[in-house]
Motif scaffolding. Structure first.
Motif, PDB file in Angstrom:
ATOM      1  N   THR A 125      31.385  33.001  43.202  1.00 54.57           N
ATOM      2  CA  THR A 125      31.621  31.762  44.312  1.00 54.57           C
ATOM      3  C   THR A 125      31.100  30.450  44.423  1.00 54.57           C
ATOM      4  O   THR A 125      31.393  30.044  45.544  1.00 54.57           O
ATOM      5  CB  THR A 125      31.570  33.160  45.774  1.00 54.57           C
ATOM      6  OG1 THR A 125      32.709  32.801  46.253  1.00 54.57           O
ATOM      7  CG2 THR A 125      30.731  32.728  46.409  1.00 54.57           C
ATOM      8  N   ASP A 126      29.742  30.712  43.997  1.00 55.46           N
ATOM      9  CA  ASP A 126      29.054  29.772  43.718  1.00 55.46           C
ATOM     10  C   ASP A 126      30.380  28.191  43.643  1.00 55.46           C
ATOM     11  O   ASP A 126      30.324  27.060  43.862  1.00 55.46           O
ATOM     12  CB  ASP A 126      27.774  29.152  43.099  1.00 55.46           C
ATOM     13  CG  ASP A 126      26.697  30.570  44.662  1.00 55.46           C
ATOM     14  OD1 ASP A 126      26.014  30.259  45.223  1.00 55.46           O
ATOM     15  OD2 ASP A 126      27.713  31.385  44.292  1.00 55.46           O
ATOM     16  N   LEU A 127      30.601  28.762  41.853  1.00 60.35           N
ATOM     17  CA  LEU A 127      31.269  27.871  40.914  1.00 60.35           C
ATOM     18  C   LEU A 127      32.463  27.003  41.728  1.00 60.35           C
ATOM     19  O   LEU A 127      33.086  25.910  42.004  1.00 60.35           O
ATOM     20  CB  LEU A 127      31.680  28.489  39.945  1.00 60.35           C
ATOM     21  CG  LEU A 127      30.011  27.927  39.235  1.00 60.35           C
ATOM     22  CD1 LEU A 127      30.176  29.103  37.725  1.00 60.35           C
ATOM     23  CD2 LEU A 127      28.656  27.337  38.500  1.00 60.35           C
ATOM     24  N   HIS A 128      32.821  28.052  42.606  1.00 64.44           N
ATOM     25  CA  HIS A 128      34.240  27.999  42.562  1.00 64.44           C
ATOM     26  C   HIS A 128      34.978  27.464  44.146  1.00 64.44           C
ATOM     27  O   HIS A 128      35.242  26.829  44.268  1.00 64.44           O
ATOM     28  CB  HIS A 128      35.114  29.569  43.264  1.00 64.44           C
ATOM     29  CG  HIS A 128      35.121  29.697  41.726  1.00 64.44           C
ATOM     30  ND1 HIS A 128      35.360  31.850  41.643  1.00 64.44           N
ATOM     31  CD2 HIS A 128      35.686  29.609  40.738  1.00 64.44           C
ATOM     32  CE1 HIS A 128      35.927  31.937  40.475  1.00 64.44           C
ATOM     33  NE2 HIS A 128      35.213  31.291  39.624  1.00 64.44           N
ATOM     34  N   VAL A 129      33.590  27.715  45.243  1.00 61.11           N
ATOM     35  CA  VAL A 129      33.459  27.243  46.492  1.00 61.11           C
ATOM     36  C   VAL A 129      33.627  25.265  45.944  1.00 61.11           C
ATOM     37  O   VAL A 129      33.807  24.621  46.428  1.00 61.11           O
ATOM     38  CB  VAL A 129      32.725  27.422  47.392  1.00 61.11           C
ATOM     39  CG1 VAL A 129      32.338  26.535  48.953  1.00 61.11           C
ATOM     40  CG2 VAL A 129      33.235  29.030  47.161  1.00 61.11           C
ATOM     41  N   ALA A 130      31.836  25.136  44.884  1.00 61.83           N
ATOM     42  CA  ALA A 130      31.616  23.744  44.775  1.00 61.83           C
ATOM     43  C   ALA A 130      33.036  23.439  44.185  1.00 61.83           C
ATOM     44  O   ALA A 130      33.690  22.314  44.258  1.00 61.83           O
ATOM     45  CB  ALA A 130      30.744  23.843  43.432  1.00 61.83           C
ATOM     46  N   GLN A 131      34.459  23.717  43.364  1.00 55.66           N
ATOM     47  CA  GLN A 131      35.158  23.509  43.007  1.00 55.66           C
ATOM     48  C   GLN A 131      36.279  23.283  43.800  1.00 55.66           C
ATOM     49  O   GLN A 131      36.673  22.175  43.796  1.00 55.66           O
ATOM     50  CB  GLN A 131      35.653  24.694  41.352  1.00 55.66           C
ATOM     51  CG  GLN A 131      34.963  24.428  40.201  1.00 55.66           C
ATOM     52  CD  GLN A 131      35.175  25.388  39.657  1.00 55.66           C
ATOM     53  OE1 GLN A 131      36.003  26.037  39.488  1.00 55.66           O
ATOM     54  NE2 GLN A 131      33.888  25.756  38.513  1.00 55.66           N
ATOM     55  N   GLY A 132      36.233  23.672  44.761  1.00 54.56           N
ATOM     56  CA  GLY A 132      37.290  23.642  45.628  1.00 54.56           C
ATOM     57  C   GLY A 132      36.631  22.691  47.067  1.00 54.56           C
ATOM     58  O   GLY A 132      37.708  21.711  47.082  1.00 54.56           O
TER      59      GLY A 132
ATOM     60  N   THR B 246      37.850  27.322  48.555  1.00 55.09           N
ATOM     61  CA  THR B 246      38.276  28.968  47.092  1.00 55.09           C
ATOM     62  C   THR B 246      37.218  29.731  46.771  1.00 55.09           C
ATOM     63  O   THR B 246      36.274  29.541  45.981  1.00 55.09           O
ATOM     64  CB  THR B 246      38.259  27.836  45.836  1.00 55.09           C
ATOM     65  OG1 THR B 246      37.137  27.044  45.745  1.00 55.09           O
ATOM     66  CG2 THR B 246      39.486  27.036  46.282  1.00 55.09           C
ATOM     67  N   GLY B 247      36.565  30.992  47.479  1.00 58.65           N
ATOM     68  CA  GLY B 247      36.158  31.691  47.379  1.00 58.65           C
ATOM     69  C   GLY B 247      36.788  32.733  46.517  1.00 58.65           C
ATOM     70  O   GLY B 247      37.642  32.690  45.927  1.00 58.65           O
ATOM     71  N   TRP B 248      34.966  33.732  46.027  1.00 60.38           N
ATOM     72  CA  TRP B 248      35.616  34.509  44.922  1.00 60.38           C
ATOM     73  C   TRP B 248      36.644  35.562  45.114  1.00 60.38           C
ATOM     74  O   TRP B 248      37.534  36.203  44.224  1.00 60.38           O
ATOM     75  CB  TRP B 248      34.257  35.078  44.431  1.00 60.38           C
ATOM     76  CG  TRP B 248      33.717  36.288  45.251  1.00 60.38           C
ATOM     77  CD1 TRP B 248      33.864  36.154  46.631  1.00 60.38           C
ATOM     78  CD2 TRP B 248      33.567  37.797  45.015  1.00 60.38           C
ATOM     79  NE1 TRP B 248      32.932  37.789  47.048  1.00 60.38           N
ATOM     80  CE2 TRP B 248      33.373  38.396  45.623  1.00 60.38           C
ATOM     81  CE3 TRP B 248      33.799  38.582  43.182  1.00 60.38           C
ATOM     82  CZ2 TRP B 248      32.212  39.551  45.508  1.00 60.38           C
ATOM     83  CZ3 TRP B 248      33.033  39.299  43.104  1.00 60.38           C
ATOM     84  CH2 TRP B 248      32.820  40.346  44.528  1.00 60.38           C
ATOM     85  N   MET B 249      37.007  35.743  46.472  1.00 57.62           N
ATOM     86  CA  MET B 249      38.377  36.551  46.484  1.00 57.62           C
ATOM     87  C   MET B 249      39.619  36.201  46.598  1.00 57.62           C
ATOM     88  O   MET B 249      40.929  37.023  46.112  1.00 57.62           O
ATOM     89  CB  MET B 249      37.923  37.719  47.859  1.00 57.62           C
ATOM     90  CG  MET B 249      36.890  38.332  47.910  1.00 57.62           C
ATOM     91  SD  MET B 249      37.808  39.867  46.695  1.00 57.62           S
ATOM     92  CE  MET B 249      35.835  40.756  46.390  1.00 57.62           C
ATOM     93  N   GLY B 250      39.766  34.960  46.632  1.00 57.47           N
ATOM     94  CA  GLY B 250      41.146  33.820  46.813  1.00 57.47           C
ATOM     95  C   GLY B 250      41.172  33.815  44.863  1.00 57.47           C
ATOM     96  O   GLY B 250      42.249  33.524  44.622  1.00 57.47           O
ATOM     97  N   HIS B 251      40.477  34.452  44.316  1.00 59.27           N
ATOM     98  CA  HIS B 251      40.079  33.998  42.752  1.00 59.27           C
ATOM     99  C   HIS B 251      41.746  34.969  42.269  1.00 59.27           C
ATOM    100  O   HIS B 251      42.099  36.100  42.518  1.00 59.27           O
ATOM    101  CB  HIS B 251      39.416  34.771  41.702  1.00 59.27           C
ATOM    102  CG  HIS B 251      39.543  33.783  40.601  1.00 59.27           C
ATOM    103  ND1 HIS B 251      39.168  34.503  39.069  1.00 59.27           N
ATOM    104  CD2 HIS B 251      38.702  32.415  40.011  1.00 59.27           C
ATOM    105  CE1 HIS B 251      39.539  33.594  37.994  1.00 59.27           C
ATOM    106  NE2 HIS B 251      39.087  32.505  38.818  1.00 59.27           N
ATOM    107  N   LYS B 252      42.507  34.770  41.054  1.00 60.26           N
ATOM    108  CA  LYS B 252      43.166  35.842  40.829  1.00 60.26           C
ATOM    109  C   LYS B 252      42.702  36.740  40.125  1.00 60.26           C
ATOM    110  O   LYS B 252      43.463  37.551  39.770  1.00 60.26           O
ATOM    111  CB  LYS B 252      44.124  34.394  38.796  1.00 60.26           C
ATOM    112  CG  LYS B 252      45.510  34.769  38.790  1.00 60.26           C
ATOM    113  CD  LYS B 252      46.159  34.111  37.961  1.00 60.26           C
ATOM    114  CE  LYS B 252      46.893  33.132  38.875  1.00 60.26           C
ATOM    115  NZ  LYS B 252      47.601  32.465  37.942  1.00 60.26           N
ATOM    116  N   ARG B 253      41.535  36.586  39.400  1.00 59.78           N
ATOM    117  CA  ARG B 253      40.959  37.640  38.457  1.00 59.78           C
ATOM    118  C   ARG B 253      38.931  38.250  38.845  1.00 59.78           C
ATOM    119  O   ARG B 253      38.370  37.241  38.432  1.00 59.78           O
ATOM    120  CB  ARG B 253      41.090  37.552  37.151  1.00 59.78           C
ATOM    121  CG  ARG B 253      41.873  37.444  36.657  1.00 59.78           C
ATOM    122  CD  ARG B 253      41.944  36.759  34.894  1.00 59.78           C
ATOM    123  NE  ARG B 253      42.146  35.701  34.752  1.00 59.78           N
ATOM    124  CZ  ARG B 253      43.077  34.777  35.056  1.00 59.78           C
ATOM    125  NH1 ARG B 253      43.647  34.434  34.955  1.00 59.78           N
ATOM    126  NH2 ARG B 253      42.056  33.825  34.574  1.00 59.78           N
TER     127      ARG B 253
END
Lengths: 406, 406
Positions: A125-132, B246-253
Motif C-alpha cells: 500500500t505504501d508503494l501503490h499509494v505513492a504510485q497513485g 490506490t491502496g492495497w485493497m483496490g489492487h487486482k491481486r
C-alpha cells in the motif's frame, strides 16, 4: 534452553499479568498479532456500551455527551506517547492508505519538489499509494532505491522519503534517526509507516527527527479488524501542510456549515469524513492497555522470544532460512523464515493450532507479541513446526489450497 | 386530523411492524434519524458476535472464514437495489468525503475537463472536497450556480456536475433524471450525493442516468455512528475511471504483494485501505432491514407524516416558516422550518424529549423516518413544539448555550 527453562522465564516475566487482559481461543498459539492483534478482554463490553447506550439510548446526543466528536483527537493523544510524539501531533482518522495519500500529496505541495523516494519491496500500500499520487499530480514520480542506497539517492528534487520503519516481511528495522537526518539534509521530508512498529518497539519520532508518520490500529495496538489508522505531523510542520481531502470534519468550524473550506487548526485539518465510532471505541481500549506497558520491557521480551524461536528452528527445522535480522535493535517484533513451500507449511501449522501467516512468495511470518505470548508458547509452537517439517505432513494436498487471504 | 385520527392512521400503517425492529429510548420522540439513524434491535448482537466470535475466536482466520474480505462488495450488493443499481455497481468503503474525493478526481481525469459544477449551499463536505480537488489539481476550478441556473451553467469545460440529491437543510430534491441528462448532453459526468436520499426516497440511479454517486451509511440506512459510506459507478464507466487513492485493497491481486499497482476489476478499484469490520457489521444489519421494506410505502408514509407535521405547525406555531417543498416528489424525508431563534427552540425541544436538530444559521430540521416514527409521534412532537412557542420557554438562557455539535 529446556521446556522448564521456558516456563521459568514465563514465571519471572514482568509482563505476565497482561496475558489475562486478552481473550484467546483454547487450542491455539496465536503468532499473527502483527497482522491482527488479539481481542482485549474489556473491548467487547466497551463496544456493547457504545452500541446500546451511546448509539441506542444517546442517539445523536452522543456526539457531544459521549464525546464521539473528540475521539480522533482523544485517541490520537493516547497513541502519541507510544510514538514519542506530543499529544497534539497525532490524530486518528481513515485508513493507513488514505493517510499516506494525504501526507504524500501534502509533502509534494509543501516542498515544491516532485520525487517520492522509497524502497522496492516496501509494503504494497505504501508503494501503490505513492504510485497513485504520481499518476495524479503532473510531474511527480516515484523512485525506489535499495535500503543501502537510499541516503545517496536523496537529491534536490526529493520531496519526501517514504519508508516502512519495520519491514512487513523480514521485520528489518530502518535507522529512523539517520535516514530522517539524511532526508532533512537534502531538504526533503521523511514519512514513516510505523504500522509494524507502534506497540511493538519503542518509538521516539520527535527525538529521531521524523517529519511525518502514519500507522495502523489493528496490529500491535489491538484495535480490531480494520481499526482506524493514525497520522503524525511534527508540530512545526502542521501549519505548512494542506490535506488534499478537505472533508467537513477537517474544517475550522464544521458546524457553521460554511460554503468555503478553511483548514482546521493543528492535526484537525487531516480529518475528512465523520469518524467511525465503533472502530474508534475498540481502538481506544487496545491503546489504553499499551499505555500501561513499559515498552522497554516489551522490547526485551520480544528479543528473548525471538532468540528462543530462532534457536529452536535452527535445531528442529534447519531447512527454514531465517530472513529477519539477528540483532534486536535492527528489527521489529516478528520473525520470518523463507522456504519454497512456505504456504503449505503455514497451512499445516494452522491445522495444528499454530497461527502464523504466509507472505508471498516464500515467507513464513510469526508475530511475537509480548503482552499475550510466552516462552512456553514459542516452545510448543516450534515443537509443532519441527514435527511438521520432520514428518512432512505439510505435503498433504489440502494445504496447497489458497484462500483469498493467505 | 385529530389525535384519534393519527392513532387510526398508525393502526392502519403497513409499516407499523417495523417499529419494534428498532431500539428507542423511553420518553423520547426521535426526529433526527436523517442525521443518525436509530439502532436496529439485531445490531447489538451482530456486533457482539463480530467482536467475540469473529475477532476474539476466529482471529486472523475471519478474513476468510467470516468473509470480512468480501464485506465491501457484499454490503454494496445489498445496498444496490435501494439505489436502483446493479449489485456490481456499488461498493462500501471509507467515508462519503473520501469517496467524493475519489470520484471527483477520477471524473476530472476521465473527461480531461477542468470545472466542477455545483450549487452554493450544498452540504459543506461536497463543496469543501470539490475545493480541495481544485486546490490539488492544476487548472481545476469549482463553479457554483443556483439550482435553476445549473443546466445553463453546464459547458464544454464541465467535467462533473456534483449535487446533493436531497438538500441537507431544506430537504429539496433535485430532478435527477433531468440534470443527469443535461450533464450528459454537455459531455459532463453527473455525481450525486444521495446521503439524504438512500433509504428515504425511492432511487433509480440507472434509470435516471446518474453516472456516479456517493452516500453515507449512518442516516436512513441505520448503520451506526460514522458507518462506512458507499460509491456507485455506472458499469460502463468503471473501466474508464482511476481512483487517486490506490491502496492495497483496490489492487487486482492484493495478496500477491506486488510492487506495482494494478487496478482491481469493477468497483474493487475504489477500495483503498483495510475495511472497517465493526462498522461494516452494523451497517449490514441496518441495510438488511431496508431491503425488507417497500420503498413506495416508505415514501407514502413519509408524505403523510410531512403533511401532518406541516399542518400542525401552521396551526400551533405559525411563526415557524416552512422551508421544505410542499410537493412530496420535490423533497426527501425531513421537514425544515426557519426561525431566528432556531437553535434555542431545538434545545428546548430536546429538553422536552423531542430530538430534532439545528442547522446554522436559522433552521430547525426534523427527520421523518417511516420505519420507526408514527402519526401519533408527530402529533405529540408538534404539541410540545406548540407549547414551547406559545409559552416562550425557549427563551431560557440555558438553551442559548452552543455545544460543539448543535
Amino acid at each position: 534452553m529446556t521446556l522448564d527453562d521456558a516456563r521459568a522465564a514465563d514465571a519471572a516475566d514482568p509482563l505476565r499479568g497482561f496475558r489475562e487482559r486478552f481473550v484467546l481461543p483454547d487450542g491455539v498459539i496465536y503468532l499473527d498479532g502483527n497482522s491482527l492483534g488479539a481481542l482485549p478482554a474489556v473491548t467487547a463490553a466497551r463496544v456493547a456500551r457504545t452500541v446500546a447506550d451511546e448509539w441506542g439510548r444517546g442517539l445523536i446526543r452522543s456526539w457531544n455527551d459521549a464525546d464521539w466528536l473528540g475521539a480522533p483527537q482523544r485517541i490520537g493523544a493516547l497513541i502519541a506517547p507510544l510514538l514519542g510524539a506530543a499529544e497534539d501531533e497525532v490524530i486518528v482518522a481513515d485508513s493507513t492508505s488514505a493517510n499516506l495519500f494525504k501526507l504524500l500529496a501534502a509533502a509534494i505541495r509543501a516542498t515544491g519538489r516532485s520525487t517520492i523516494l522509497t524502497e522496492p519491496g516496501n509494503f504494497p500500500t505504501d508503494l501503490h499509494v505513492a504510485q497513485g499520487v504520481a499518476a495524479l499530480l503532473p510531474g511527480v514520480s516515484v523512485r525506489a532505491a535499495p535500503a543501502d542506497e537510499l541516503a545517496a539517492a536523496l537529491d534536490g528534487d526529493t520531496a519526501v522519503l517514504l519508508l516502512s520503519h519495520v519491514h512487513y516481511r523480514s521485520g528489518a528495522r530502518h535507522d529512523m534517526a539517520a535516514l530522517s537526518a539524511a532526508a532533512r539534509a537534502a531538504g526533503a521530508l521523511s514519512l514513516w509507516d510505523v504500522s509494524h512498529s507502534v506497540g511493538a518497539v519503542p518509538l521516539d519520532l520527535v527525538r529521531d527527527g521524523a517529519d511525518l508518520a502514519v500507522g495502523c490500529g489493528y496490529k500491535f495496538l489491538n484495535g480490531g479488524p480494520g481499526a482506524p489508522a493514525f497520522l503524525f505531523v511534527r508540530r512545526a510542520l502542521q501549519p505548512t501542510l494542506a490535506s488534499p481531502i478537505t472533508g467537513w470534519m477537517g474544517h475550522k468550524r464544521p458546524f457553521a456549515f460554511e460554503d468555503d473550506y478553511a483548514a482546521g487548526e493543528g492535526m484537525t485539518r487531516f480529518l475528512a469524513g465523520t469518524p467511525p465510532i465503533l472502530g474508534m471505541a475498540a481502538l481506544e481500549e487496545g491503546v489504553r492497555i499499551l499505555r500501561e506497558v513499559d515498552m522497554a520491557a516489551v522490547a526485551a521480551k520480544s528479543a528473548a522470544l525471538f532468540d528462543l524461536f530462532a534457536a529452536r528452528v535452527a535445531a528442529l527445522a534447519p531447512e527454514l532460512r531465517l530472513v529477519s535480522p539477528t540483532q534486536a535493535r535492527a528489527r521489529g517484533s516478528h520473525i520470518a523464515f523463507a522456504h519454497p513451500h512456505a504456504h503449505e507449511i503455514v497451512q499445516a501449522l494452522i491445522a495444528d493450532g499454530v497461527i502464523g501467516d504466509f507472505r508471498a512468495p516464500d515467507v513464513l511470518r510469526f508475530g511475537l507479541t509480548p503482552l499475550y505470548l510466552g516462552h512456553e508458547d514459542v516452545w510448543r509452537a516450534t515443537d509443532i513446526l519441527g514435527r511438521i517439517m520432520a514428518g512432512g505432513s505439510w505435503r498433504d494436498p489440502r494445504f496447497a489450497v489458497r484462500a483469498r487471504v493467505t
